[in-house]
Scaffold this motif. Structure first.
Motif, PDB file in Angstrom:
ATOM      1  N   GLU A 289      72.873  33.577 100.552  1.00  8.93           N
ATOM      2  CA  GLU A 289      74.094  32.939 100.477  1.00  8.93           C
ATOM      3  C   GLU A 289      75.465  33.712 100.886  1.00  8.93           C
ATOM      4  O   GLU A 289      76.364  33.279 101.539  1.00  8.93           O
ATOM      5  N   ALA A 290      75.295  34.870 100.073  1.00  9.53           N
ATOM      6  CA  ALA A 290      76.437  35.903 100.109  1.00  9.53           C
ATOM      7  C   ALA A 290      76.453  36.310 101.597  1.00  9.53           C
ATOM      8  O   ALA A 290      77.773  36.487 102.026  1.00  9.53           O
ATOM      9  N   HIS A 291      75.461  36.598 102.307  1.00  7.22           N
ATOM     10  CA  HIS A 291      75.417  37.194 103.543  1.00  7.22           C
ATOM     11  C   HIS A 291      75.891  36.186 104.445  1.00  7.22           C
ATOM     12  O   HIS A 291      76.581  36.443 105.350  1.00  7.22           O
ATOM     13  N   ALA A 292      75.440  34.993 104.456  1.00  8.75           N
ATOM     14  CA  ALA A 292      76.080  33.725 105.034  1.00  8.75           C
ATOM     15  C   ALA A 292      77.520  33.618 104.999  1.00  8.75           C
ATOM     16  O   ALA A 292      78.187  33.669 106.099  1.00  8.75           O
ATOM     17  N   ASP A 293      77.989  33.862 103.965  1.00 11.04           N
ATOM     18  CA  ASP A 293      79.385  33.632 103.542  1.00 11.04           C
ATOM     19  C   ASP A 293      80.277  34.862 104.454  1.00 11.04           C
ATOM     20  O   ASP A 293      81.291  34.740 104.771  1.00 11.04           O
ATOM     21  N   LEU A 294      79.855  36.025 104.030  1.00 13.50           N
ATOM     22  CA  LEU A 294      80.192  37.242 104.834  1.00 13.50           C
ATOM     23  C   LEU A 294      80.106  37.131 106.351  1.00 13.50           C
ATOM     24  O   LEU A 294      81.237  37.472 106.991  1.00 13.50           O
ATOM     25  N   ARG A 295      79.147  36.653 106.939  1.00 15.11           N
ATOM     26  CA  ARG A 295      79.171  36.420 108.187  1.00 15.11           C
ATOM     27  C   ARG A 295      80.116  35.593 108.821  1.00 15.11           C
ATOM     28  O   ARG A 295      80.696  35.604 109.784  1.00 15.11           O
ATOM     29  N   ALA A 296      80.099  34.363 107.971  1.00 16.40           N
ATOM     30  CA  ALA A 296      81.380  33.328 108.398  1.00 16.40           C
ATOM     31  C   ALA A 296      82.670  33.922 108.289  1.00 16.40           C
ATOM     32  O   ALA A 296      83.473  33.830 109.227  1.00 16.40           O
ATOM     33  N   ARG A 297      82.930  34.556 107.459  1.00 17.41           N
ATOM     34  CA  ARG A 297      84.343  35.193 107.442  1.00 17.41           C
ATOM     35  C   ARG A 297      84.643  36.253 108.445  1.00 17.41           C
ATOM     36  O   ARG A 297      85.626  36.401 109.134  1.00 17.41           O
ATOM     37  N   ALA A 298      83.569  37.241 108.691  1.00 21.45           N
ATOM     38  CA  ALA A 298      83.611  38.221 109.485  1.00 21.45           C
ATOM     39  C   ALA A 298      83.623  37.829 110.989  1.00 21.45           C
ATOM     40  O   ALA A 298      84.341  38.438 111.681  1.00 21.45           O
ATOM     41  N   LEU A 299      83.072  36.551 111.133  1.00 18.63           N
ATOM     42  CA  LEU A 299      82.961  36.346 112.732  1.00 18.63           C
ATOM     43  C   LEU A 299      84.101  35.019 112.724  1.00 18.63           C
ATOM     44  O   LEU A 299      84.010  34.398 113.903  1.00 18.63           O
ATOM     45  N   ALA A 300      84.787  34.715 111.943  1.00 17.83           N
ATOM     46  CA  ALA A 300      85.688  33.492 112.034  1.00 17.83           C
ATOM     47  C   ALA A 300      86.651  33.623 113.280  1.00 17.83           C
ATOM     48  O   ALA A 300      86.627  32.536 113.932  1.00 17.83           O
ATOM     49  N   PRO A 301      86.966  34.924 114.007  1.00 15.64           N
ATOM     50  CA  PRO A 301      87.639  34.914 115.267  1.00 15.64           C
ATOM     51  C   PRO A 301      86.955  34.334 116.274  1.00 15.64           C
ATOM     52  O   PRO A 301      87.602  33.962 117.345  1.00 15.64           O
TER      53      PRO A 301
END
Length: 370
Positions: A289-301
């Protein structure tokens, strides 16, 4: 019979002496107390025979309750660690000495040849029944003690993967009569592969057959297979659909087991999954879950782009990070022209701005795309 009965103490002493001289397992290391016990057992067996012989008219007559004592003797010898072969050898030596002395007494008393022949037949039939009863007792004791020890070993294995306290694990190892190794390595594999694998690698592994794992996988805790021994372990596991945890001190086997379980999604094909070569993936996916949140935030652009465009830019960004911005290496990795890499990186810089030069952003993107 009274005359023969009077010779029993001496015959018993001579039988024990011969057994100790001729059967290595019953040599001087047996101890005087055990020798006295066996001497007494020999006297009882011979006395039982003489009681039966005094009443018997047929060599096939049932041969006395002494066989129960022989059964108990067999169980005791198994507990003492002596083999059934040693026990049978003792019976052979004892029968020879007893017959030699009893027959000499009978002959000196004027017993006829026909009576002596019948007597001989009875002696050896009696010895056969006693030895068979002792072997049965020996076998039963080994089977019983083997089942008990196996239950203790299974409990120890379960305690290890459960992560019980060190004191509890040490007590469980003592009860199972299991000498702890330096390390244990958890191996998860299909039930059909357990026996062939352990037959090739070791007989000292601990096994948990019902660990509640997918596909009914079995857990084998293999001793001392770290360091230079690990390649041999992996080679033995070739084509066995196994997952191999790290080697850990034996009381920390839970750690090896837990990592192997986490690596189960990495199984593809029959080759073993070596968790030591997948450490980065295991670290990144430790908290999905933390990895999914990190991925969503990092790739938001990239979120508002067309999926095909976002996929290409994501692949380019990952390769750019891994190759530290070397355009030609990125192009070779993606099978595109260096100018294509330059164009895509231009797009990414428009989307991310100066953040691509920020170490924290670079770390987040590296972890997100790992």
């Amino acid at each position: 019979m009274d005359l023969l009965r009077g010779t029993l103490p001496d015959v018993a002493v001579h039988v024990v002496t011969a057994v100790r001289e001729e059967v290595p397992a019953y040599g001087e290391g047996m101890g005087e107390q055990m020798a006295a016990t066996i001497e007494n057992a020999v006297q009882m067996a011979l006395a039982g025979f003489l009681r039966v012989a005094g009443r018997a008219t047929d060599p096939g007559t049932p041969l006395s309750p002494t066989v129960e004592g022989a059964y108990a003797l067999g169980r005791g010898e198994a507990r003492s660690g002596r083999s059934a072969d040693a026990l049978l050898a003792a019976y052979r030596v004892g029968a020879r000495v007893a017959w030699r002395e009893l027959s000499a007494t009978a002959v000196s008393s004027g017993v006829s040849a026909a009576t002596l022949a019948s007597f001989a037949e009875m002696v050896f039939a009696y010895i056969d029944e006693l030895s068979a009863s002792s072997v049965a007792g020996h076998t039963d004791e080994l089977e019983t003690s083997g089942r008990v020890q196996q239950r203790y070993l299974e409990r120890l294995a379960t305690s290890l993967i459960r992560g019980d306290a060190p004191d509890a694990l040490a007590d469980a190892a003592d009860r199972a009569d299991w000498a702890p190794p330096k390390t244990l390595t958890a191996v998860l594999l299909p039930p059909s592969q357990v026996r062939p694998f352990l037959g090739l690698i070791t007989s000292r592994a601990l096994v948990v057959g019902d660990a509640g794992l997918p596909d009914d996988l079995v857990v084998a805790l293999v001793p001392d297979m770290g360091g230079r021994s690990r390649p041999r372990l992996l080679k033995t596991l070739a084509h066995r659909h196994a997952v191999v945890g790290p080697a850990r001190p034996w009381q920390e086997a839970r750690s090896s087991y837990a990592r192997a379980v986490r690596a189960l999604p990495l199984r593809h094909g029959a080759d073993p999954v070596d968790t030591e070569t997948h450490l980065a993936s295991l670290v990144v996916t430790a908290d999905p879950e933390a990895h999914a949140d990190l991925r969503a935030r990092a790739l938001a652009p990239l979120a508002d782009l067309k999926p095909a465009t976002a996929e290409k830019l994501e692949a380019t960004l990952k390769s750019w990070l891994l190759h530290q911005g070397r355009r030609d290496d990125v192009a070779a990795d993606l099978f595109v022209h260096p100018q294509t890499v330059r164009y895509r990186m231009g797009q990414l810089r428009e989307l991310y701005g100066d953040a691509l030069d920020d170490p924290h952003t670079v770390l987040m993107l590296t972890l997100a795309l790992a």
